[in-house]
Design a protein around this motif. Structure first.
Motif, mmCIF file in Angstrom:
data_model
loop_
_atom_site.group_PDB
_atom_site.id
_atom_site.type_symbol
_atom_site.label_atom_id
_atom_site.label_comp_id
_atom_site.label_asym_id
_atom_site.label_seq_id
_atom_site.Cartn_x
_atom_site.Cartn_y
_atom_site.Cartn_z
ATOM 1 N N SER A 81 -2.682 -5.537 2.495
ATOM 2 C CA SER A 81 -2.353 -6.682 2.475
ATOM 3 C C SER A 81 -1.544 -7.183 1.525
ATOM 4 C CB SER A 81 -3.239 -7.611 1.875
ATOM 5 O OG SER A 81 -4.690 -7.980 3.102
ATOM 6 N N GLY A 82 -0.845 -5.477 0.740
ATOM 7 C CA GLY A 82 0.488 -5.743 0.141
ATOM 8 C C GLY A 82 0.389 -5.914 -0.743
ATOM 9 N N GLU A 83 1.472 -6.274 -2.271
ATOM 10 C CA GLU A 83 1.694 -5.540 -3.372
ATOM 11 C C GLU A 83 0.762 -6.479 -4.161
ATOM 12 O OE1 GLU A 83 5.793 -6.854 -4.357
ATOM 13 O OE2 GLU A 83 5.859 -6.037 -2.837
ATOM 14 N N LYS B 178 5.892 -14.307 5.822
ATOM 15 C CA LYS B 178 6.234 -14.342 4.776
ATOM 16 C C LYS B 178 5.870 -12.664 4.260
ATOM 17 C CE LYS B 178 7.575 -18.238 3.535
ATOM 18 N NZ LYS B 178 9.426 -18.837 3.266
ATOM 19 N N LEU B 179 6.992 -12.629 3.355
ATOM 20 C CA LEU B 179 6.761 -11.062 3.388
ATOM 21 C C LEU B 179 5.926 -10.653 2.164
ATOM 22 C CD1 LEU B 179 10.561 -8.889 3.221
ATOM 23 C CD2 LEU B 179 8.780 -8.976 4.580
ATOM 24 N N PRO B 180 4.449 -9.843 2.795
ATOM 25 C CA PRO B 180 3.620 -9.726 1.599
ATOM 26 C C PRO B 180 4.301 -8.146 0.748
ATOM 27 C CG PRO B 180 3.430 -8.925 3.666
ATOM 28 C CD PRO B 180 4.652 -8.998 3.961
ATOM 29 N N VAL B 181 5.268 -7.749 1.263
ATOM 30 C CA VAL B 181 5.689 -6.841 0.381
ATOM 31 C C VAL B 181 7.563 -6.746 -0.060
ATOM 32 C CG1 VAL B 181 4.435 -4.475 0.980
ATOM 33 C CG2 VAL B 181 5.721 -4.740 2.334
ATOM 34 N N SER B 182 7.585 -5.584 -1.373
ATOM 35 C CA SER B 182 9.375 -5.572 -1.610
ATOM 36 C C SER B 182 9.894 -5.212 -0.581
ATOM 37 C CB SER B 182 9.460 -5.789 -3.009
ATOM 38 O OG SER B 182 9.340 -6.903 -3.511
ATOM 39 N N PHE B 183 10.760 -5.430 -0.170
ATOM 40 C CA PHE B 183 11.790 -4.618 1.323
ATOM 41 C C PHE B 183 12.934 -3.929 -0.276
ATOM 42 C CE2 PHE B 183 11.968 -4.848 5.538
ATOM 43 C CZ PHE B 183 10.245 -5.219 5.286
#
Length: 757
Positions: free
Chosen positions: A181-183, A579-584
Motif C-alpha cells: 500500500s505504499g510508503e 491520490k498517490l500512495p508513493v512519491s514520484f
C-alpha cells in the motif's frame, strides 16, 4: 491448562473480539479434541502438520523456482502418512477434494489439509494491484474487493491467501512495492486491516471465509538499495514505529497467520530470528496464530551464512518461532531426529502444532473438511458479473490524475480523431500486473477496446504501437508520428510490462524504457494535445515528452477491466479522485525517497540558498508528484481552518475543521488529508506525518466542513527504551490535498492543564 496452550487459545479469541468478527470461539471439547490429537501424534505426524508443500493435485502456478515439486503419486503417499499439513497454489475443487479425501479418510488421524494460495489481487476476476488500489485512500473499497476475491478463491477450493502485504515500502527500486500500500505507515495499516476483514468475512467457519496471512514479517520493505531478498539494517525505533504497526492492525482485524520475511534484520535472517518472531511478534504484539516461512526461506539460512546445513536451518527456524515450513521439506526431514537428539524440545514442536490445529479448528475444518469444496459455488461465484463491475469501479477509483492543463476529460460525443500510440495500446498481456497467475489473459479489457467502447464513432480511434516495450521496431516511430499528425488528440500508452514489477524485479533505474521515451519525445515534437497513460507497479521518474504532456494519468496495472476503467476517466464518466500512495521522484537516484523524511540540520527552505544544504547537486530534495497528490476535473479549495482549542490536554481531544468547496463546474470527490509535525522531541521527527483522511463528494459550488479529531495517541512516537510516548510541546497541523500543501495551524500538547486554564 498449560500456559502455552492458554496463550494460544485466548489469543485467538481476543483476535476475534478485537476485530469485531462473530465466529464462534473454540469450545472446551474442541480444545480437548486438539489436545487428544497431539497426544496420539508421532513426531513424524507433528512435523507433517508443520509442512506446507506445492499442490500437485491441481494446476499449479509457481511464482517461485520449482524447488521440491512432487508428483501426485508421491504427494498422495506423503499425505497418507500424515506428513503434510498444507498444500498451496493449486486451484480447482475436484483436485482439492481428492487431496482432502486422502488426508481425512486414508491418514491415521484424519487431520484435514489447509489449502492455501497466492490470491493477491484476484483469482479469475483481477482487481487493481494493491498499490493501485491504495490510491483510492479508501479502506471500504479495499474491503469490498478483498471480499470478492475471497468469494472466488474459496469457490476454487482455497482456505487461505498469502495476503495482504503489510510491508511499508519506501524505495521504488524494490519490485514488490506493487504488492503493498505504499510508503506511509498509517495508510498501509488502514488498508491491511480492511483487506483482512474482506478476505475473512465475519465468520471464519463460513464456506466463503478466506483466512488472511499478512506478510512479510517484518520490515521486508526496507531492504537495502531496494534489492530483493536483501538485508535490512534499521533501528529498533524505526522497526516498531514504521514497519510493525500495519501488522498489528492486520492482527487486530482478525488475521491468525503471518509469514516471515525473506530478509535479515540487523544481521539475523527473519526466519531464524527468535527476537522478532517470538519476543516481538508474540510477546510485544500478542500474536497467537501461526507463522509460515516464505518459500524455502528456512533452507536459505544456509546461503545466508547463518545455518551450517539444512538440519541446522530447520533447528534454527523452529526454535525462532516458524510454525510451518513452506516447500523446503526441512521440517519433515529433520525435526524427528532433532527432537530425538534433544536439539529441539518436543514442547516447542507441540506448541507449533497446537497453534496450527487451533486455527484449523477455528476455521471449522475438523467439523467440515469439505468446506470451500463446492462444485456449484465453483461454477457460480468465479468470474461473476458483479465482480467485473466492482473491478471496473476499483480501476477507475485507482487512477491518479497527475497533471492536466484542461485537455481532459475528452468529449466522447465530439467528432475528433484520437491516435492511441504506444506498446500498451491494444496489449492484453500486461493488464493484470504481477501476482495474477490464475487470471485468464484473454479476458482482460485492453485500452483500445475500452476507448472504442466509450466512443460514439469507434472508427475515429487509430492504434499504433510505435515501438515494442523494451526496444524500437522498424518504422515504428515514423508510423506513430504520422498518426499523431493526423489526429486531433494523442494518447500515449507507455510504461512497464508486468514482469518489470513484482518479486525479484528490483530496478536501478525507475524510468520507462529508452525506446518508449524516444517514442514519446518524437510524438511530443508534433505538438498535438497529448495525454499520457502510465502503466506501472511503482512510482516512476518521468522526463521530457512524458513529463511535459498536457495530461498524465497514473493508471498502474488495473486488472480485468483496465481498458473500461481508463475510458471512464478519460471521457469523464468518472471524475478522477485517486491520490498517490508513493512519491514520484524527479530522478531515480533520489531513491529511497518518501514524504515523511527527516529535516536534517541543514534543510533546504523555499526561495532560500541551496549552498551547503541537504540536497542533490542535480535536483532538489523534493518530489515531482508528492505522496497524497492527485487532481480532479473540478477544482477544490480549502479555507476557514479552525481548531477547537489550541491547547490539547493530556487525556483530551481537539477538533480541527476546514471548509472544502467545489469551486469548479463538475461534481467531484476530494480526499482531504491531515498531517502533523512534532516541532521539538527527544527523537528527531519527520517533516510531516499523515494522520487522518476524509473523502468528500461535492456538487459544483457546494461546500462542506471537514472535521478531524486529534488526541495524544495520534502524536505518539517510539522513543527511548522502544516505548511509545507523546511529549508535551508544540505541533504543526496541516489540512490539505497532498503532503506538500495545506492550511496550517498549531496546537500544544500539555502534560497537565496550562496555568491559564
Amino acid at each position: 491448562m498449560n500456559p502455552d496452550r492458554r496463550t494460544v487459545l485466548s489469543g485467538i479469541i481476543a483476535s476475534a473480539i478485537a476485530s469485531g468478527f462473530s465466529f464462534r470461539a473454540l469450545a472446551a471439547e474442541e480444545v480437548t479434541r486438539v489436545d487428544d490429537l497431539i497426544k496420539k501424534m508421532t513426531i513424524e505426524e507433528k512435523a507433517g502438520q508443520m509442512t506446507c508443500l506445492a499442490d500437485a493435485f491441481r494446476p499449479f502456478n509457481p511464482p517461485n523456482p520449482a524447488a521440491g515439486i512432487q508428483d501426485v503419486k508421491k504427494l498422495s503417499e506423503e499425505i497418507r502418512k500424515g506428513r503434510v499439513g498444507c498444500l498451496f497454489n493449486g486451484i480447482g475443487v475436484a483436485g482439492a477434494r481428492k487431496a482432502q479425501e486422502i488426508a481425512v479418510n486414508d491418514s491415521r488421524l484424519g487431520i484435514p489439509l489447509l489449502l492455501a494460495g497466492d490470491v493477491i489481487h484476484g483469482l479469475k476476476t483481477i482487481f487493481p494491484v494493491p498499490l493501485a488500489e491504495a490510491s483510492s485512500f479508501d479502506p471500504v473499497l479495499a474491503q469490498r474487493t478483498a471480499r470478492a476475491m475471497a468469494l472466488e478463491a474459496t469457490a476454487a477450493g482455497l482456505h487461505l491467501t498469502f495476503a495482504p502485504m503489510a510491508d511499508v515500502a519506501r524505495d521504488q527500486r524494490w519490485g514488490r512495492v506493487v504488492e503493498g500500500s505504499g510508503e506511509d505507515v498509517t495508510l498501509t495499516a488502514l488498508l491491511s486491516a480492511a483487506r483482512v476483514r474482506g478476505f475473512q468475512g465475519r465468520d471464519l467457519r463460513r464456506d466463503d471465509s478466506l483466512l488472511a496471512c499478512p506478510k512479510h514479517f517484518a520490515a521486508y520493505g526496507a531492504v537495502a538499495g531496494g534489492l530483493e531478498y536483501g538485508s535490512v539494517d534499521i533501528s529498533d525505533e524505526t522497526l516498531r514505529e514504521t514497519h510493525l504497526p500495519p501488522f498489528g492492525s492486520a492482527f487486530a482485524a482478525g488475521a491468525l497467520t503471518t509469514m516471515a520475511a525473506f530478509s535479515e534484520i540487523n544481521g539475523v535472517p527473519a526466519t531464524a530470528d527468535r527476537t522478532l518472531l517470538t519476543d516481538i511478534l508474540r510477546g510485544e504484539m500478542g500474536f497467537t496464530g501461526f507463522v509460515f516461512s516464505d518459500y524455502t526461506a528456512d533452507e536459505e539460512l544456509v546461503a545466508h551464512g547463518y545455518a551450517e546445513d539444512d538440519r541446522d536451518a530447520a533447528r534454527l527456524a523452529v526454535l525462532a518461532g516458524v510454525d510451518m515450513s513452506m516447500q523446503s521439506g526441512l521440517y519433515i526431514r529433520y525435526l524427528p531426529d532433532l527432537v530425538k537428539s534433544g536439539a529441539v524440545p518436543m514442547g516447542t514442536v507441540d506448541v507449533a502444532v497446537r497453534r496450527i490445529l487451533y486455527v484449523k479448528m477455528a476455521m471449522g475444518l475438523f467439523d467440515n473438511p469439505w468446506r470451500s469444496l463446492d462444485e456449484a459455488a465453483e461454477k457460480s461465484r468465479i468470474g461473476a458479473p458483479v465482480h467485473r463491475e466492482l473491478a471496473r469501479e476499483a480501476g477507475a477509483r485507482s487512477i491518479v490524475l497527475l497533471q492536466n492543463d484542461g485537455v481532459l476529460p475528452l468529449d466522447k460525443g465530439k467528432k475528433q480523431k484520437i491516435a492511441l500510440i504506444g506498446p500498451f495500446g491494444d496489449d492484453k498481456a500486461n493488464l493484470y500486473g504481477p501476482w495474477a497467475f490464475y487470471g485468464d489473459a484473454d479476458k482482460g479489457v485492453d485500452v483500445a477496446s475500452g476507448l472504442r467502447g466509450a466512443m460514439v464513432d469507434p472508427d475515429q480511434l487509430t492504434v499504433v504501437a510505435g515501438c515494442a516495450i523494451h526496444g524500437p521496431t522498424d518504422g515504428g516511430i515514423e508510423e506513430a508520428v504520422k498518426a499523431a499528425k493526423a489526429a486531433d488528440v494523442v494518447i500515449l500508452a507507455l510504461g512497464e510490462s508486468q514482469d518489470m514489477s513484482g518479486e525479484a524485479q528490483s530496478r536501478t533505474v525507475i524510468e520507462i524504457p529508452p525506446a518508449q521515451q524516444a517514442l514519446a519525445d518524437a510524438v511530443a515534437a508534433v505538438k498535438k494535445p497529448t495525454v499520457v497513460l502510465l502503466r506501472h507497479g511503482r512510482a516512476l521518474a518521468i522526463h521530457d515528452g512524458v513529463a511535459n504532456a498536457n495530461a498524465v494519468l497514473a493508471t498502474w496495472f488495473l486488472g480485468s477491466e483496465a481498458g473500461n476503467a481508463i475510458a471512464d476517466v478519460v471521457f469523464g464518466k468518472v471524475d478522477p479522485s485517486g491520490k498517490l500512495p508513493v512519491s514520484f521522484p524527479w530522478e531515480s537516484g533520489q531513491e529511497p525517497f518518501f514524504y515523511d523524511r527527516k529535516s536534517t540540520g541543514r534543510p533546504t527552505v523555499p526561495n532560500g540558498s541551496t549552498e551547503y544544504k541537504a540536497r542533490y547537486a542535480t535536483t532538489d530534495n523534493s518530489a515531482r508528484y508528492p505522496f497524497g497528490h492527485g487532481l480532479s476535473y473540478t477544482r477544490f479549495t480549502l479555507d476557514k481552518l479552525q481548531v477547537s482549542d489550541p491547547a490539547l490536554r493530556w487525556d483530551g481531544t481537539v477538533s480541527i475543521t476546514a471548509r472544502l468547496t467545489n469551486s469548479g463546474k463538475r461534481r467531484g470527490s476530494e480526499i482531504v488529508q491531515l498531517y502533523t509535525r512534532d516541532r521539538v522531541a527527544s527523537r528527531t521527527r519527520p517533516i510531516r506525518e499523515f494522520k487522518k483522511m476524509e473523502r468528500v463528494t461535492l456538487e459544483p459550488g457546494e461546500s462542506r466542513t471537514v472535521r478531524f479529531t486529534l488526541s495524544r495517541t495520534d502524536l505518539e512516537f517510539v522513543g527511548a527504551g522502544n516505548r511509545r510516548l507523546a511529549e508535551p510541546g508544540a505541533f504543526d497541523v496541516w489540512v490539505g490535498q497532498s503532503s506538500e500543501d495545506g492550511l496550517h495551524t498549531q496546537i500544544t500538547l500539555y502534560a497537565a492543564a496550562p496555568a491559564s486554564a
